[in-house]
Design a protein around this motif. Structure first.
Motif, PDB file in Angstrom:
ATOM      1  N   GLU A  22      34.951  -0.651  17.487  1.00 55.94           N
ATOM      2  CA  GLU A  22      34.655  -1.964  17.369  1.00 55.94           C
ATOM      3  C   GLU A  22      35.535  -2.865  18.025  1.00 55.94           C
ATOM      4  OE1 GLU A  22      33.071  -5.160  13.794  1.00 55.94           O
ATOM      5  OE2 GLU A  22      33.727  -2.726  13.283  1.00 55.94           O
ATOM      6  N   PHE A  23      36.681  -2.438  17.836  1.00 51.56           N
ATOM      7  CA  PHE A  23      38.067  -3.135  18.330  1.00 51.56           C
ATOM      8  C   PHE A  23      37.919  -3.222  19.714  1.00 51.56           C
ATOM      9  CE2 PHE A  23      40.901  -3.248  14.137  1.00 51.56           C
ATOM     10  CZ  PHE A  23      40.402  -4.530  13.881  1.00 51.56           C
ATOM     11  N   ARG A  24      37.787  -1.755  20.206  1.00 52.53           N
ATOM     12  CA  ARG A  24      37.852  -1.849  21.849  1.00 52.53           C
ATOM     13  C   ARG A  24      36.879  -2.583  22.360  1.00 52.53           C
ATOM     14  NH1 ARG A  24      39.115   3.888  20.635  1.00 52.53           N
ATOM     15  NH2 ARG A  24      41.300   4.338  21.410  1.00 52.53           N
ATOM     16  N   GLN A  25      35.445  -2.742  21.633  1.00 53.68           N
ATOM     17  CA  GLN A  25      34.265  -3.676  22.023  1.00 53.68           C
ATOM     18  C   GLN A  25      34.898  -5.093  22.274  1.00 53.68           C
ATOM     19  OE1 GLN A  25      31.479  -2.503  23.550  1.00 53.68           O
ATOM     20  NE2 GLN A  25      31.431  -4.680  24.033  1.00 53.68           N
ATOM     21  N   TYR A  26      35.587  -5.421  21.004  1.00 58.40           N
ATOM     22  CA  TYR A  26      36.094  -6.691  20.970  1.00 58.40           C
ATOM     23  C   TYR A  26      36.886  -7.096  22.133  1.00 58.40           C
ATOM     24  CZ  TYR A  26      34.101  -7.336  16.015  1.00 58.40           C
ATOM     25  OH  TYR A  26      33.314  -7.413  15.334  1.00 58.40           O
ATOM     26  N   MET A  27      37.753  -6.233  22.510  1.00 55.67           N
ATOM     27  CA  MET A  27      38.860  -6.300  23.486  1.00 55.67           C
ATOM     28  C   MET A  27      38.016  -6.297  24.763  1.00 55.67           C
ATOM     29  SD  MET A  27      41.642  -3.466  22.478  1.00 55.67           S
ATOM     30  CE  MET A  27      42.664  -3.721  24.131  1.00 55.67           C
ATOM     31  N   LEU A  28      37.019  -5.509  25.066  1.00 56.22           N
ATOM     32  CA  LEU A  28      36.105  -5.768  26.309  1.00 56.22           C
ATOM     33  C   LEU A  28      35.428  -7.197  26.321  1.00 56.22           C
ATOM     34  CD1 LEU A  28      34.518  -2.270  26.462  1.00 56.22           C
ATOM     35  CD2 LEU A  28      36.329  -3.111  28.061  1.00 56.22           C
ATOM     36  N   ASP A  29      34.828  -7.675  25.354  1.00 58.09           N
ATOM     37  CA  ASP A  29      34.356  -8.742  25.271  1.00 58.09           C
ATOM     38  C   ASP A  29      35.313  -9.867  25.664  1.00 58.09           C
ATOM     39  OD1 ASP A  29      32.061  -7.559  24.701  1.00 58.09           O
ATOM     40  OD2 ASP A  29      32.106  -8.038  22.458  1.00 58.09           O
ATOM     41  N   ALA A  30      36.608  -9.857  24.919  1.00 57.36           N
ATOM     42  CA  ALA A  30      37.562 -10.921  25.091  1.00 57.36           C
ATOM     43  C   ALA A  30      37.894 -11.032  26.594  1.00 57.36           C
ATOM     44  CB  ALA A  30      38.580 -10.592  24.345  1.00 57.36           C
ATOM     45  N   GLN A  31      38.161  -9.896  27.163  1.00 56.98           N
ATOM     46  CA  GLN A  31      38.500  -9.529  28.769  1.00 56.98           C
ATOM     47  C   GLN A  31      37.364 -10.144  29.350  1.00 56.98           C
ATOM     48  OE1 GLN A  31      39.166  -5.649  29.452  1.00 56.98           O
ATOM     49  NE2 GLN A  31      41.164  -5.587  28.402  1.00 56.98           N
ATOM     50  N   ALA A  32      36.214 -10.027  28.984  1.00 55.33           N
ATOM     51  CA  ALA A  32      34.788 -10.544  30.023  1.00 55.33           C
ATOM     52  C   ALA A  32      35.034 -12.141  29.811  1.00 55.33           C
ATOM     53  CB  ALA A  32      33.791  -9.982  29.550  1.00 55.33           C
ATOM     54  N   ALA A  33      35.205 -12.737  28.639  1.00 52.67           N
ATOM     55  CA  ALA A  33      35.208 -14.123  28.147  1.00 52.67           C
ATOM     56  C   ALA A  33      36.618 -14.666  28.980  1.00 52.67           C
ATOM     57  CB  ALA A  33      35.409 -14.164  26.981  1.00 52.67           C
ATOM     58  N   ARG A  34      37.674 -13.897  29.215  1.00 51.34           N
ATOM     59  CA  ARG A  34      38.812 -14.491  29.912  1.00 51.34           C
ATOM     60  C   ARG A  34      38.527 -14.432  31.295  1.00 51.34           C
ATOM     61  NH1 ARG A  34      43.145 -10.021  31.151  1.00 51.34           N
ATOM     62  NH2 ARG A  34      41.083  -9.651  32.555  1.00 51.34           N
ATOM     63  N   ASP A  35      37.572 -13.760  31.997  1.00 55.76           N
ATOM     64  CA  ASP A  35      37.303 -13.576  33.346  1.00 55.76           C
ATOM     65  C   ASP A  35      36.402 -14.782  33.663  1.00 55.76           C
ATOM     66  OD1 ASP A  35      38.996 -11.137  33.701  1.00 55.76           O
ATOM     67  OD2 ASP A  35      37.264  -9.644  33.654  1.00 55.76           O
ATOM     68  N   ALA A  36      35.466 -14.667  32.836  1.00 55.10           N
ATOM     69  CA  ALA A  36      34.544 -15.879  32.816  1.00 55.10           C
ATOM     70  C   ALA A  36      35.216 -17.307  32.896  1.00 55.10           C
ATOM     71  CB  ALA A  36      33.217 -15.753  31.638  1.00 55.10           C
ATOM     72  N   ALA A  37      36.138 -17.325  32.106  1.00 58.36           N
ATOM     73  CA  ALA A  37      36.869 -18.772  31.716  1.00 58.36           C
ATOM     74  C   ALA A  37      37.616 -18.943  33.115  1.00 58.36           C
ATOM     75  CB  ALA A  37      37.902 -18.416  30.601  1.00 58.36           C
ATOM     76  N   LEU A  38      38.418 -18.117  33.671  1.00 60.31           N
ATOM     77  CA  LEU A  38      38.727 -18.125  34.713  1.00 60.31           C
ATOM     78  C   LEU A  38      37.910 -18.606  36.038  1.00 60.31           C
ATOM     79  CD1 LEU A  38      41.321 -15.032  34.869  1.00 60.31           C
ATOM     80  CD2 LEU A  38      41.889 -17.447  34.497  1.00 60.31           C
TER      81      LEU A  38
END
Length: 274
Positions: A58-74
Motif C-alpha cells: 500500500e505504501f509503495r502504491q502511495y509512493m508511486l501516486d505521489a511521484q505521479a502527482a509530482r511529475d504532473a505538478a511539474l
C-alpha cells in the motif's frame, strides 16, 4: 554472590547469569522503571522492511501516486508558465499567453478610446446632419406649400389671360360689327391680346417675365420637385470603422455624404450614400 556454608566452605555464584541486560537500538529504546522494563519504538525509526507485506504494498502504491502527482505538478507548472508569460518549450506561446494578451488589451484600450472619441465626434456630426435634414425637410414642406400657392397664382393668371383673350375676341367681333368703332375696338382688341400674353407668358412689359402664368407654373414645378427630392431622402447610417478609422455611410437614398479637402463632412440631398 559469596555463600558461606556451615563448615566454613565458601561458594561463589556468578549472579550475572540471573540478570538480563536490555540494550537500546536505533529502532527500540529500552528503559526500566521500578523494576518494570519498557520498550518504546523510536519515532521515525521503523523502515519499510519492518512493515507488514500488505502495508508495504500500500505504501509503495502511495509512493508511486505521489511521484505521479509530482511529475504532473511539474508539467502543470510548465503549462502555467506557458500560459502566463510564454515558454520556449511550447512553439508559438510567445504570442499566445496572458501577458501578451494583456499588452494587446492595453493597446486596444487606447485604440478604443481614440475611436470612441472619434465616434462621439461622428455622432455629434450625425446629430448636426440630422438637424440639417430636419431643417431641409421643413424647407421642403414650405417649398411644397409655396408650390401649391404658386400653382394657385398660375391658375389665377391663366384665368385672367383667358378672360383677356375672350375680351380680345369680343372686341374684335365688335370691331367687325361696327365700322364706326372699328379702329377703336381693334386697338382695344390688340391691347386685350397683349394683356392676355402678358398674363400668360410675359414679355409685354418690364418685370412681367417673373409675373405670369408660365413663370408661376415653372416655380410650382420646381418646388414640387424639391419637395419630392426631400420626401425621397433616406438618411444613411454614418459610422467610423474601428479597425481603419475610415468614415462610412451605408444605405440611404437621395442623400450623399463626403469630405471636402479640409476634412469637413459635407452632406447634400441628391445621390446615394457611399
Amino acid at each position: 554472590m559469596v555463600l558461606t556454608l556451615a563448615d566454613g566452605t565458601k561458594k561463589e555464584i556468578d549472579l550475572t547469569k540471573f540478570v538480563n541486560t536490555f540494550t537500546s537500538t536505533a529502532t527500540i529504546s529500552m528503559s526500566m522503571n521500578d523494576r518494570v522494563v519498557m520498550a518504546e519504538i523510536i519515532d521515525g525509526s521503523v523502515t519499510m522492511a519492518k512493515l507488514d507485506a500488505s502495508i508495504q504494498t500500500e505504501f509503495r502504491q502511495y509512493m508511486l501516486d505521489a511521484q505521479a502527482a509530482r511529475d504532473a505538478a511539474l508539467q502543470y507548472q510548465k503549462f502555467a508558465k506557458r500560459y502566463a508569460i510564454g515558454d520556449t518549450d511550447f512553439e508559438g506561446s510567445e504570442i499566445d499567453n496572458a501577458k501578451y494578451y494583456y499588452e494587446q488589451s492595453k493597446t486596444n484600450a487606447v485604440t478604443s478610446t481614440t475611436n470612441a472619441t472619434a465616434a462621439a465626434a461622428s455622432a455629434e456630426t450625425a446629430t448636426t446632419q440630422a438637424a440639417i435634414a430636419t431643417t431641409k425637410a421643413t424647407n421642403a414642406t414650405a417649398a411644397a406649400n409655396s408650390a401649391s400657392g404658386d400653382a394657385q397664382i398660375a391658375s389665377e393668371k391663366a384665368t385672367t389671360a383667358t378672360q383677356q383673350a375672350t375680351l380680345a375676341t369680343t372686341k374684335a367681333q365688335q370691331a367687325s360689327a361696327s365700322e364706326v368703332t372699328a379702329t377703336t375696338k381693334a386697338i382695344e382688341a390688340a391691347d386685350s391680346a397683349s394683356q392676355s400674353k402678358r398674363w400668360a407668358v410675359g414679355g409685354v412689359m418690364s418685370g412681367d417675365e417673373d409675373d405670369n402664368s408660365e413663370y408661376y407654373c415653372q416655380q410650382a414645378k420646381n418646388y414640387a420637385q424639391m419637395a419630392q427630392e426631400v420626401t425621397d431622402v433616406i438618411y444613411p447610417d454614418i459610422f467610423i470603422e474601428i479597425g481603419t478609422g475610415h468614415l462610412h455611410a451605408e444605405g440611404g437614398n437621395n442623400f450623399s455624404v463626403s469630405l471636402d479637402e479640409n476634412g469637413h463632412l459635407i452632406s447634400a440631398i441628391g445621390g446615394s450614400a457611399a
